[in-house]
Design an enzyme around this catalytic site. Structure first.
Site, PDB file in Angstrom:
ATOM      1  N   ASP A  83       0.864  -1.165  -0.158  1.00  0.00           N
ATOM      2  CA  ASP A  83      -0.097  -0.092   0.024  1.00  0.00           C
ATOM      3  C   ASP A  83       0.847   1.286  -0.016  1.00  0.00           C
ATOM      4  O   ASP A  83       1.156   1.685   1.036  1.00  0.00           O
ATOM      5  CB  ASP A  83      -0.962   0.100   1.166  1.00  0.00           C
ATOM      6  CG  ASP A  83      -2.091   1.086   1.408  1.00  0.00           C
ATOM      7  OD1 ASP A  83      -2.140   1.772   0.148  1.00  0.00           O
ATOM      8  OD2 ASP A  83      -2.646   1.102   2.408  1.00  0.00           O
ATOM      9  N   GLU A 113      -2.350  10.608   0.688  1.00  0.00           N
ATOM     10  CA  GLU A 113      -3.284   9.849   0.470  1.00  0.00           C
ATOM     11  C   GLU A 113      -3.908   9.191   1.923  1.00  0.00           C
ATOM     12  O   GLU A 113      -5.225   9.264   2.378  1.00  0.00           O
ATOM     13  CB  GLU A 113      -3.399   8.507  -0.422  1.00  0.00           C
ATOM     14  CG  GLU A 113      -4.864   7.881  -0.696  1.00  0.00           C
ATOM     15  CD  GLU A 113      -4.795   6.914   0.412  1.00  0.00           C
ATOM     16  OE1 GLU A 113      -6.208   6.380   0.243  1.00  0.00           O
ATOM     17  OE2 GLU A 113      -4.081   6.400   1.071  1.00  0.00           O
ATOM     18  N   GLU A 114      -2.836   8.872   2.623  1.00  0.00           N
ATOM     19  CA  GLU A 114      -3.244   8.379   4.274  1.00  0.00           C
ATOM     20  C   GLU A 114      -3.471   9.362   5.196  1.00  0.00           C
ATOM     21  O   GLU A 114      -3.848   9.175   6.358  1.00  0.00           O
ATOM     22  CB  GLU A 114      -2.103   7.704   4.554  1.00  0.00           C
ATOM     23  CG  GLU A 114      -1.362   6.450   3.618  1.00  0.00           C
ATOM     24  CD  GLU A 114      -2.342   5.363   3.776  1.00  0.00           C
ATOM     25  OE1 GLU A 114      -3.337   5.088   4.316  1.00  0.00           O
ATOM     26  OE2 GLU A 114      -2.044   4.143   3.124  1.00  0.00           O
TER      27      GLU A 114
END
Length: 434
Positions: A160, A192-193
């Site tokens: 990821d 994104e996280e």
């Protein structure tokens, strides 16, 4: 103690924790990966196998670089260099560091396209940030007979989502070798996280035209090599309670904020299991039940003090309906559970909330999957309302979300290589659209 008894005791002490470790890992990953390290077969050099592969060596390069959210500049530089060496024109799209972070890094989205094609019709996109902590890249030989495809690659970001990043790049390069003018662009975003700051920045930029110059978006996340037909929506909110502090020996002199918030949280906790007609949140055949997670609860100063404040944060994965409808249901549930108490405050601070996201699956040759996790997809506004050609959105990638973010994050060489084939198939379908 006899020597044989001593040996048996030492053996038991060593085997027990190892066995427990295997059991825990098997439960966590449902047999996807085993937490084992077996020596490589004779004459097999795992590092050499990686070095001999353009895909595997690129994946290793970017995974060895720490890129926790807000600290993505080094991996961004590596990608800029690599893509520039392979006939891509690259641009940096500077993205400010999130306000709650003290990083001084200049981090940026990486936007790349074949030379002379600044407006590609097909965009492959994933993210280059990871969750903390960084875990070093490592290689693990398969159990039993050696099979190159079963080599396991572990480390933070190996799944990821740097697996998607590497596979996308190689798939694009393969197409460029066969057809140098293939209209494919690459967008690798930061953060994104941490709420999708990078994708939001791209969405708000001049690159996101109206109408769009692109007709296909291929997003990369761990999907077990399956094409995702949609994912649940996302909504967050906070509940706060006010009380009056007092000595716990004389609680009638105060008012407990925790006693105020407990029945409210109990009601919230069950909203996903209650039918809509009875005041619950909606479910759907496609996504199942809406789920709620009370992620944090805070309150009080000490055990012998009546608490004057309490709070909780809640994450909701929406299975159906709109964000506004869900908020109304939650407001009513909180009001009912608290008896309309003015000591309870409900806040919806997340302006990034979104309903369930349906995705395109019209490319043959893929198994389909529905996922519960969120992505950057709803962060990218698509301005195709007045366009004759509607933008298609696909979500696909190697690895499983079941190990992403964990201490054993990893995937096999075989899965990573199959992902290149999958992305190539999606690119082929997009090229045929014109």
């Amino acid at each position: 103690m006899k020597l044989s008894h001593l040996a048996a005791a030492l053996s038991a002490q060593l085997v027990a924790p190892v066995a427990a470790g295997y059991l825990r890992q098997d439960i966590l990953t449902a047999g996807t990966l085993r937490n084992t390290t077996v020596p490589a077969a004779p004459n097999e050099d795992l590092n050499q196998i990686v070095s001999d592969s353009q895909l595997l060596s690129l994946h290793r390069t970017i995974c060895e670089i720490e890129s926790v959210s807000n600290h993505e500049s080094t991996v961004g530089e590596a990608l800029i260099k690599y893509l520039g060496e392979h006939d891509f024109t690259t641009e940096k799209q500077i993205v400010p560091v999130d306000e709650d972070d003290d990083s001084t890094d200049e981090r940026y989205n990486v936007w790349a396209y074949p030379k002379g094609s600044p407006k590609p019709k097909i965009i492959l996109t994933s993210h280059i940030d990871t969750v903390p902590p960084h875990i070093n890249y490592s290689l693990h030989a398969p159990e039993g007979d050696f099979d190159r495809a079963n080599i396991t690659i572990k480390g933070r970001g190996t799944v990821d989502a740097k697996a998607s990043v590497a596979a996308m790049i190689i798939a694009a390069l393969d197409h460029m070798k066969e057809s140098p003018d293939v209209p494919v662009g690459l967008l690798f975003v930061v953060s994104e996280e941490r709420g999708g700051t990078g994708m939001i920045h791209f969405s708000d930029s001049e690159l996101n035209t109206s109408p769009p110059f692109f007709h296909t978006l291929i997003f990369g996340e761990p999907t077990e090599l399956k094409l995702v037909d949609g994912h649940k929506g996302n909504l967050r909110f906070d509940v706060e309670a006010k009380g009056v502090s007092a000595h716990s020996g004389y609680p009638w002199l105060g008012h407990s904020a925790i006693s105020e918030i407990l029945p409210v949280l109990a009601r919230i906790d069950g909203l996903g299991d209650i039918p809509v007609e009875d005041g619950g949140l909606p479910s759907s055949e496609k996504y199942g039940s809406t789920t709620l997670n009370i992620g944090t609860v805070r309150g009080g100063a000490a055990g012998n003090v009546v608490p004057e404040s309490a709070s909780a944060s809640v994450a909701v994965r929406l299975a159906d309906g709109t964000v506004e409808d869900a908020q109304d249901i939650i407001r009513k549930a909180v009001a009912d559970a608290s008896g309309g108490s003015k000591n309870i405050t409900l806040k919806f601070p997340d302006d990034k909330a979104y309903p369930p996201i349906d995705l395109d699956t019209d490319v043959d040759g893929f198994e389909l999957l529905t996922v519960n996790y969120g992505t950057d997809i709803p962060k990218l506004d698509i301005h195709d309302e007045d366009s004759d050609v509607k933008v298609k959105r696909y979500l696909y990638g190697p690895g499983t979300i079941l190990v992403a973010h964990g201490v054993d994050e990893g995937l096999t060489v075989g899965d990573l290589e199959k992902a290149v084939e999958g992305y190539s198939k999606l690119i082929d379908a997009a090229v045929k659209r014109g």
